[in-house]
Design an enzyme around this catalytic site. Structure first.
Site, short mmCIF file in Angstrom:
data_model
loop_
_atom_site.label_atom_id
_atom_site.label_comp_id
_atom_site.label_asym_id
_atom_site.label_seq_id
_atom_site.Cartn_x
_atom_site.Cartn_y
_atom_site.Cartn_z
N GLY A 179 0.86 -1.19 0.00
CA GLY A 179 0.00 0.00 0.00
C GLY A 179 0.89 1.23 0.00
O GLY A 179 1.96 1.23 -0.59
N CYS A 202 2.88 5.62 -2.51
CA CYS A 202 3.73 5.60 -3.70
C CYS A 202 3.51 4.42 -4.64
O CYS A 202 3.14 4.62 -5.80
CB CYS A 202 5.19 5.68 -3.29
SG CYS A 202 5.61 7.27 -2.54
N ARG A 251 -2.52 5.73 3.68
CA ARG A 251 -2.89 5.73 2.26
C ARG A 251 -2.71 4.34 1.65
O ARG A 251 -1.66 3.74 1.75
CB ARG A 251 -2.07 6.78 1.49
CG ARG A 251 -2.46 8.21 1.87
CD ARG A 251 -1.64 9.25 1.14
NE ARG A 251 -0.36 9.50 1.76
CZ ARG A 251 0.48 10.48 1.39
NH1 ARG A 251 0.13 11.29 0.40
NH2 ARG A 251 1.64 10.65 1.99
#
Ligand SMILES: NC(=O)c1ccc[n+]([C@@H]2O[C@H](COP(=O)([O-])OP(=O)(O)OC[C@H]3O[C@@H](n4cnc5c(N)ncnc54)[C@H](O)[C@@H]3O)[C@@H](O)[C@H]2O)c1
Length: 469
Positions: A263, A266, A336
């Site tokens: 995850g 990037c 994220r």
């Protein structure tokens, strides 16, 4: 040197702080007023080990400043780093909206020669786009000011960002201007005292190198995850296979861990952006696509394993699952594209009740999961285990390496432990009384481990008596 860093997120704040640490005079600028207000109050809006002390030290030394004011920041800085976000757009291409805005803002305020250095991860051609936007804006202003645009992709890893920036494996500079190359060499010279690691190349190659690095690392992860799936069917153990292949120097041990899928801010976006740019040339990248497909499947895996375990135990609905770790990796509060979030959402959709804990990402997680009911936020591992039918380790924080398993088991209602990071020894976990389900390794049930350990001790006793005779 007077340096401006535009964008004060994970990359910008670390870049600005480390440059200040080496004696440069740095202004960090962001359009997010809340973020700048927080920083001016000596608080750090993100979690990154050692960052807070370093920021405070450099603010106190008057080398690090925070602002939202473009005109004064541009006026006082020869070099302007760009470190704004480059999210993936709905069209599968890198969204360069923020980069464009920065280029225009710089050009609106520039009064004399400036070097614009792009640190954001961007597709090949972005330096050219920035050059065009700056020139167009200067033309509109009717002024003739010289400038250079340089590519300097960033390779730091969240959770180890300070160390990565202070002791980089390499610093890549994309420019065809020798004077600018020399200026960049000067900026980075304090970071290269032990040996030179600055690589000067053309702009396109510099821009592509960042995507290529992330694509290579992501490929290794998906490769191992795909093999782990096969191990679960044919009885091999992915950890042993990992050691077996990692010992080959051509392969090495890094980035060979099976897990719940990658995850972070990037890898997922950079793979998509790389493929997006290739598509715009009509060039297919089936390998990169396969890496994404494997990863998408892998992120569904933990929720599937948990649901299938409870299939014969009345189903997942109404069961309580304790989740250890929410961030996409340890030592960051960044959620994220975290595999933990995917697992959490799927478990909730299937009617599970969740007890969640993370050492630092709780505040971010509470914001992100605020719409969901059936979540209990826990203060530590023991509270997470209390009343749980199962525990699932999602992020391999160091403090989870040596858990007090007897205590956790005594607090739990059930005995299942799902380990998405293969952190523990399967048979030992079984002997401790857990049904232990990991990735790419045989499942060990508590009863089976008990039988195996009894057989082991019987064999040892027989061997002992044979030796005695
Ligand atoms: N996070 C990482 O680990 C990492 C590592 C290497 C490279 N990168 C790349 O670096 C870039 C930045 O990543 P990040 O994680 O630091 O992003 P981030 O989202 O944490 O921070 C970006 C910051 O830029 C600010 N910003 C946006 N538009 C602006 C503008 N016009 N003027 C001033 N500030 C503006 C935002 O308010 C935000 O604070 C991305 O391209 C990313 O791919 C990230």
């Amino acid at each position: 040197m007077n340096i401006l860093v535009i964008g004060t997120g994970y990359v910008g704040l670390v870049t600005g702080t480390c440059l200040a640490e080496m004696g440069h005079n740095v202004i960090c600028l962001d359009i997010n007023e809340e973020k700048i207000k927080t920083l001016k109050q000596n608080q750090i809006p993100i979690y990154e080990p050692s960052l807070e002390e370093m920021v405070k030290r450099n603010v106190n030394a008057n080398r690090l400043h925070f602002t939202t004011d473009y005109p004064s920041a541009i006026a006082s800085s020869l070099v302007c780093f760009i470190a704004v976000d480059t999210p993936i757009g709905a069209d599968g291409h890198a969204n360069l909206h923020y980069i464009r805005n920065v280029a225009i803002s710089i050009a609106q305020e520039m009064q004399e020669y400036r070097v614009i250095v792009n640190k954001s991860t961007v597709p090949v051609g972005t330096a050219q786009l920035v050059t065009t936007l700056i020139q167009e804006t200067l033309d509109k202003r009717g002024v003739n000011i010289d400038f250079d645009v340089v590519s300097n992709p960033e390779f730091l890893k969240e959770g180890n960002a300070i160390q990565d920036f202070m002791k980089p494996d390499r610093v890549i500079i994309g420019t065809d201007n020798p004077t600018v190359a020399q200026l960049m060499r000067e900026i980075y010279s304090p970071f290269m005292l032990s040996h030179e690691r600055l690589m000067i190349m053309d702009v396109a190659s510099a821009e592509l190198t960042k995507y290529a690095a992330n694509a290579m690392l992501a490929t290794r992860i998906s490769f191992m995850n795909e093999l782990a799936g096969l191990c679960e069917l044919n009885g091999a153990d992915i950890n042993k296979v990992r050691c077996g292949i990692g010992s080959d120097k051509r392969i090495g041990y890094s980035f060979l861990y099976a897990g719940p899928g990658f995850g972070g801010s990037c890898f997922p976006k950079d793979l998509r952006a790389l493929r997006g740019q290739a598509q715009s040339f009509g060039y297919d990248m089936p390998l990169i696509h396969a890496v994404e497909v494997v990863n998408h499947k892998q992120k569904q895996l933990m929720a599937k394993k948990i649901a299938s375990y409870f299939d014969t135990k009345g189903g997942l609905k109404g069961k309580t699952i304790g989740v250890l770790g929410l961030s996409f990796k340890p030592d960051t509060d960044d959620l994220r594209e975290s595999a933990s979030l995917v697992t959490i959402e799927q478990l909730l959709q299937q009617g599970a009740y969740l007890r969640l804990y993370d050492p630092v990402a709780m505040d971010n997680a509470k914001k992100q999961l605020s719409l969901y009911a059936h979540i209990t936020w826990c203060a530590d591992e023991t509270e997470t285990a209390t009343g749980a039918d199962a525990l699932v380790l999602m992020t391999e924080w160091k403090q989870f390496r040596f858990l007090n398993f007897p205590l956790l088991l005594s607090k739990m209602k059930g005995i299942a432990f799902f380990d998405s990071r293969n952190q523990y020894h399967s048979l030992e976990m079984g002997k401790k009384g857990f049904d232990y389900i990991s990735i790419g390794q045989p499942v060990v049930f508590a009863t089976q481990a008990h039988i195996t350990s009894t057989i082991d001790s019987e064999i040892n006793e027989t061997e002992f008596s044979l030796n005695q005779n």
